[in-house]
Design a protein around this motif. Sequence first.
Motif, mmCIF file in Angstrom:
data_model
loop_
_atom_site.group_PDB
_atom_site.id
_atom_site.type_symbol
_atom_site.label_atom_id
_atom_site.label_comp_id
_atom_site.label_asym_id
_atom_site.label_seq_id
_atom_site.Cartn_x
_atom_site.Cartn_y
_atom_site.Cartn_z
ATOM 1 N N ALA A 7 13.893 -0.689 3.834
ATOM 2 C CA ALA A 7 12.685 -0.972 2.745
ATOM 3 C C ALA A 7 11.587 -1.812 3.254
ATOM 4 O O ALA A 7 10.309 -1.366 2.687
ATOM 5 N N VAL A 8 11.982 -2.900 3.791
ATOM 6 C CA VAL A 8 10.905 -3.584 4.263
ATOM 7 C C VAL A 8 10.023 -2.782 5.227
ATOM 8 O O VAL A 8 8.468 -3.106 5.232
ATOM 9 N N LYS A 9 10.478 -2.112 6.066
ATOM 10 C CA LYS A 9 9.792 -1.450 7.259
ATOM 11 C C LYS A 9 8.582 -0.432 6.502
ATOM 12 O O LYS A 9 7.602 -0.234 6.763
ATOM 13 N N TYR A 10 9.102 0.158 5.419
ATOM 14 C CA TYR A 10 8.463 1.139 4.748
ATOM 15 C C TYR A 10 7.475 0.492 3.916
ATOM 16 O O TYR A 10 6.368 1.081 3.860
ATOM 17 N N ILE A 11 7.529 -0.560 3.324
ATOM 18 C CA ILE A 11 6.546 -1.040 2.539
ATOM 19 C C ILE A 11 5.368 -1.733 3.258
ATOM 20 O O ILE A 11 4.318 -1.549 3.263
ATOM 21 N N LYS A 12 5.581 -2.208 4.546
ATOM 22 C CA LYS A 12 4.793 -2.851 5.469
ATOM 23 C C LYS A 12 3.943 -1.671 6.097
ATOM 24 O O LYS A 12 2.854 -1.909 6.516
ATOM 25 N N ALA A 13 4.574 -0.471 6.359
ATOM 26 C CA ALA A 13 3.875 0.580 6.785
ATOM 27 C C ALA A 13 2.982 1.186 5.837
ATOM 28 O O ALA A 13 2.001 2.081 5.992
ATOM 29 N N ASN A 14 3.119 0.991 4.428
ATOM 30 C CA ASN A 14 2.553 1.628 3.292
ATOM 31 C C ASN A 14 1.839 0.714 2.290
ATOM 32 O O ASN A 14 1.567 1.414 1.346
ATOM 33 N N TYR A 15 1.744 -0.610 2.593
ATOM 34 C CA TYR A 15 1.243 -1.312 1.449
ATOM 35 C C TYR A 15 -0.147 -1.072 1.161
ATOM 36 O O TYR A 15 -0.379 -1.410 -0.057
ATOM 37 N N HIS A 16 -0.765 -0.278 1.897
ATOM 38 C CA HIS A 16 -2.286 0.018 1.506
ATOM 39 C C HIS A 16 -2.361 1.144 0.716
ATOM 40 O O HIS A 16 -3.437 1.532 0.006
ATOM 41 N N MET A 17 -1.442 2.086 0.349
ATOM 42 C CA MET A 17 -1.131 3.055 -0.585
ATOM 43 C C MET A 17 -1.305 2.646 -2.006
ATOM 44 O O MET A 17 -0.481 1.639 -2.446
ATOM 45 N N ASN A 18 -2.245 3.065 -2.785
ATOM 46 C CA ASN A 18 -2.441 2.750 -4.067
ATOM 47 C C ASN A 18 -1.353 2.989 -5.018
ATOM 48 O O ASN A 18 -1.255 2.463 -6.113
ATOM 49 N N ASP A 19 -0.440 4.126 -4.618
ATOM 50 C CA ASP A 19 0.593 4.609 -5.569
ATOM 51 C C ASP A 19 1.744 3.885 -5.108
ATOM 52 O O ASP A 19 2.829 4.371 -5.392
ATOM 53 N N LEU A 20 1.801 3.092 -4.081
ATOM 54 C CA LEU A 20 3.126 2.667 -3.570
ATOM 55 C C LEU A 20 4.018 1.767 -4.833
ATOM 56 O O LEU A 20 3.418 1.004 -5.549
ATOM 57 N N SER A 21 5.139 2.226 -4.865
ATOM 58 C CA SER A 21 5.859 1.727 -6.072
ATOM 59 C C SER A 21 7.296 1.391 -5.321
ATOM 60 O O SER A 21 7.787 2.059 -4.382
ATOM 61 N N VAL A 22 8.197 0.913 -6.287
ATOM 62 C CA VAL A 22 9.737 0.732 -5.912
ATOM 63 C C VAL A 22 10.122 2.348 -5.919
ATOM 64 O O VAL A 22 11.089 2.778 -5.181
ATOM 65 N N ASP A 23 9.907 3.011 -6.953
ATOM 66 C CA ASP A 23 10.248 4.648 -6.939
ATOM 67 C C ASP A 23 9.994 5.275 -5.669
ATOM 68 O O ASP A 23 10.684 6.070 -5.089
ATOM 69 N N ASN A 24 8.647 5.062 -5.103
ATOM 70 C CA ASN A 24 8.168 5.659 -3.910
ATOM 71 C C ASN A 24 9.189 5.160 -2.768
ATOM 72 O O ASN A 24 9.632 6.011 -2.064
ATOM 73 N N VAL A 25 9.433 3.931 -2.559
ATOM 74 C CA VAL A 25 10.109 3.500 -1.601
ATOM 75 C C VAL A 25 11.610 3.995 -1.691
ATOM 76 O O VAL A 25 12.342 4.449 -0.737
#
Length: 284
Positions: A182-200
């Motif tokens: 999850a950390v890797k995914y968040i670090k790679a996609n934090y710039h996406m404005n629709d990033l959420s826990v649901d996305n992850v």
Amino acid sequence: MYTFEDYEIGNPFSLSDLVLYYFGRENAIPGRKYGPAVTDHYVFHFATKGQGIFQSNGHSFHITEGMGFVMFPEQVVGYIVDDRNPWSISWVAFRGKHASYIVENLGITPEYPIFKNWDKDEVNKTIDLLFTHNNNSSFTEILACQSLLYSLLYHLLTCCSFDPMEVCDEDVPVNIRHAYDAVKYIKANYHMNDLSVDNVSSALSLNRSYLSKIFHQVFGISPSEYITKIRMERAYNLITDTDLPIKTIAHSVGYKDPYYFSRVFKKIHKTSPLALRKNSGNIK
């Protein structure tokens, strides 16, 4: 040959943000045991050769040459030196108001307190210099030891791996693996404005509630808090290191609305983006 050296610092900075507490090294006796015990500070250990078992938080970790481990405050810890191939080990202990913040930013956790890829020569040189500067307790020598602590932590931050999937060849508990994924995914996609826990959770094919639970177990914060943390750290660096408009920075870290971004930033950093930029002198 068994040797043991340990030096505690009479440090006038004992209530400061980060202070060196003690350091040492040992060519251990085969089968030597330590613990179970609890500390009120952090102790970073570096195995320069040999092997043993480190025990922490109810888990056991096989430590070999080139690996390191951390004793966290208020955790029950111990170790057993290997009978046939006893380790040689060095350690550095520190404490202070910002000690936990620094360890957190290294990316190491009580649930998986293991690391590797540190430079043996660099660590040995640091330990040697610490002993050299503690021939007396003058203010100058204590200050030199403080600078060596910061240098060592910088080395760990820039060179070491704390990811359990990279550190250990043994099976990593599935909950820890999922949390780090999850950390890797968040670090790679934090710039996406629709990033959420649901996305992850969807991207990792995990149940949202399960992800939130194991993430908090491993890192002590929720996935949504971590998303905000990563975004705000990146934003802070962009504000102080570039002259990009605040609106552009907001978009770069995943916020469509720059005003909402500014409110979140001020809540986290206790200052507005514009005030931080003015104070950093980075205005053109």
